[in-house]
Design a protein around this motif. Sequence first.
Motif, PDB file in Angstrom:
ATOM      1  N   ASN A   9     -60.303  31.019  77.665  1.00 43.58           N
ATOM      2  CA  ASN A   9     -59.346  31.964  77.831  1.00 43.58           C
ATOM      3  C   ASN A   9     -58.397  31.972  76.346  1.00 43.58           C
ATOM      4  O   ASN A   9     -57.249  31.807  76.594  1.00 43.58           O
ATOM      5  CB  ASN A   9     -58.507  31.558  78.920  1.00 43.58           C
ATOM      6  N   ARG A  30     -56.000  28.832  76.067  1.00 47.38           N
ATOM      7  CA  ARG A  30     -54.995  28.731  77.285  1.00 47.38           C
ATOM      8  C   ARG A  30     -55.632  28.088  78.539  1.00 47.38           C
ATOM      9  O   ARG A  30     -56.958  28.431  78.721  1.00 47.38           O
ATOM     10  CB  ARG A  30     -54.368  30.136  77.443  1.00 47.38           C
ATOM     11  N   ASP A  31     -54.983  27.870  79.506  1.00 45.78           N
ATOM     12  CA  ASP A  31     -55.465  27.459  80.802  1.00 45.78           C
ATOM     13  C   ASP A  31     -56.103  28.634  81.516  1.00 45.78           C
ATOM     14  O   ASP A  31     -55.805  29.964  81.158  1.00 45.78           O
ATOM     15  CB  ASP A  31     -54.228  26.924  81.563  1.00 45.78           C
ATOM     16  N   MET A  51     -54.520  26.823  87.806  1.00 40.81           N
ATOM     17  CA  MET A  51     -54.651  27.049  86.428  1.00 40.81           C
ATOM     18  C   MET A  51     -55.239  25.711  85.822  1.00 40.81           C
ATOM     19  O   MET A  51     -54.955  24.640  85.902  1.00 40.81           O
ATOM     20  CB  MET A  51     -53.310  27.207  85.639  1.00 40.81           C
ATOM     21  N   MET A  52     -56.420  25.902  85.511  1.00 38.73           N
ATOM     22  CA  MET A  52     -57.299  24.651  84.998  1.00 38.73           C
ATOM     23  C   MET A  52     -57.320  24.592  83.452  1.00 38.73           C
ATOM     24  O   MET A  52     -57.167  25.368  82.660  1.00 38.73           O
ATOM     25  CB  MET A  52     -58.925  24.858  85.311  1.00 38.73           C
ATOM     26  N   ALA A  53     -57.016  23.210  83.141  1.00 33.68           N
ATOM     27  CA  ALA A  53     -57.073  22.954  81.649  1.00 33.68           C
ATOM     28  C   ALA A  53     -58.489  23.437  80.967  1.00 33.68           C
ATOM     29  O   ALA A  53     -59.558  23.496  81.694  1.00 33.68           O
ATOM     30  CB  ALA A  53     -57.159  21.308  81.403  1.00 33.68           C
ATOM     31  N   PRO A  54     -58.370  23.894  79.770  1.00 34.34           N
ATOM     32  CA  PRO A  54     -59.490  24.563  79.110  1.00 34.34           C
ATOM     33  C   PRO A  54     -60.409  23.835  78.628  1.00 34.34           C
ATOM     34  O   PRO A  54     -61.497  24.443  78.157  1.00 34.34           O
ATOM     35  CB  PRO A  54     -58.794  25.471  77.871  1.00 34.34           C
ATOM     36  N   GLU A  55     -60.003  22.463  78.161  1.00 33.70           N
ATOM     37  CA  GLU A  55     -61.096  21.510  77.521  1.00 33.70           C
ATOM     38  C   GLU A  55     -62.575  21.523  77.831  1.00 33.70           C
ATOM     39  O   GLU A  55     -63.393  21.884  77.261  1.00 33.70           O
ATOM     40  CB  GLU A  55     -60.466  20.414  77.301  1.00 33.70           C
TER      41      GLU A  55
END
Length: 143
Positions: A51, A54-55, A38-42
């Motif tokens: 997403n 969300r991640d 799961m990749m950080a969304p920033e």
Amino acid sequence: MQISDQISQMFAPRKVYTLSSRGDRMVRWLQNSGKDVMMAPEALAVMGITNEGRDVPAQQLAEEGKDGRYVISLITIRKIHEFVLHRKQGDVLVLHNCDTKFERLSSVRYPRNGKPTYITDAALADADFQQQLTFWFDRMPGR
């Protein structure tokens, strides 16, 4: 086949394929060998990949190169395959988003203690993108 059918086929729009053969191999490699993460969304949000805050789920490979750690991620959040390549340069992550034809779509700098920003210097972004892409092409099976 009649002449009128032959002429209409000459001027009909051609079917466009989204995957290059190399892109197809890269997708399969990541699907078969990549780790689910799961990749950080920033930083992804700056690239237009969201997403809803969300991640972002991805399949990812990471390897050490002579100049640092290289990472490639397969993201299908928008119902299409796309790649995010990134590597750390000092205290900054440099990320590139590309399609399966390996056309760079966007690039982002993400400092360790800062906010991600879009890279406006196209020459710098293209050079780093090509370096990261070459790293992964050299390691991709079935070359």
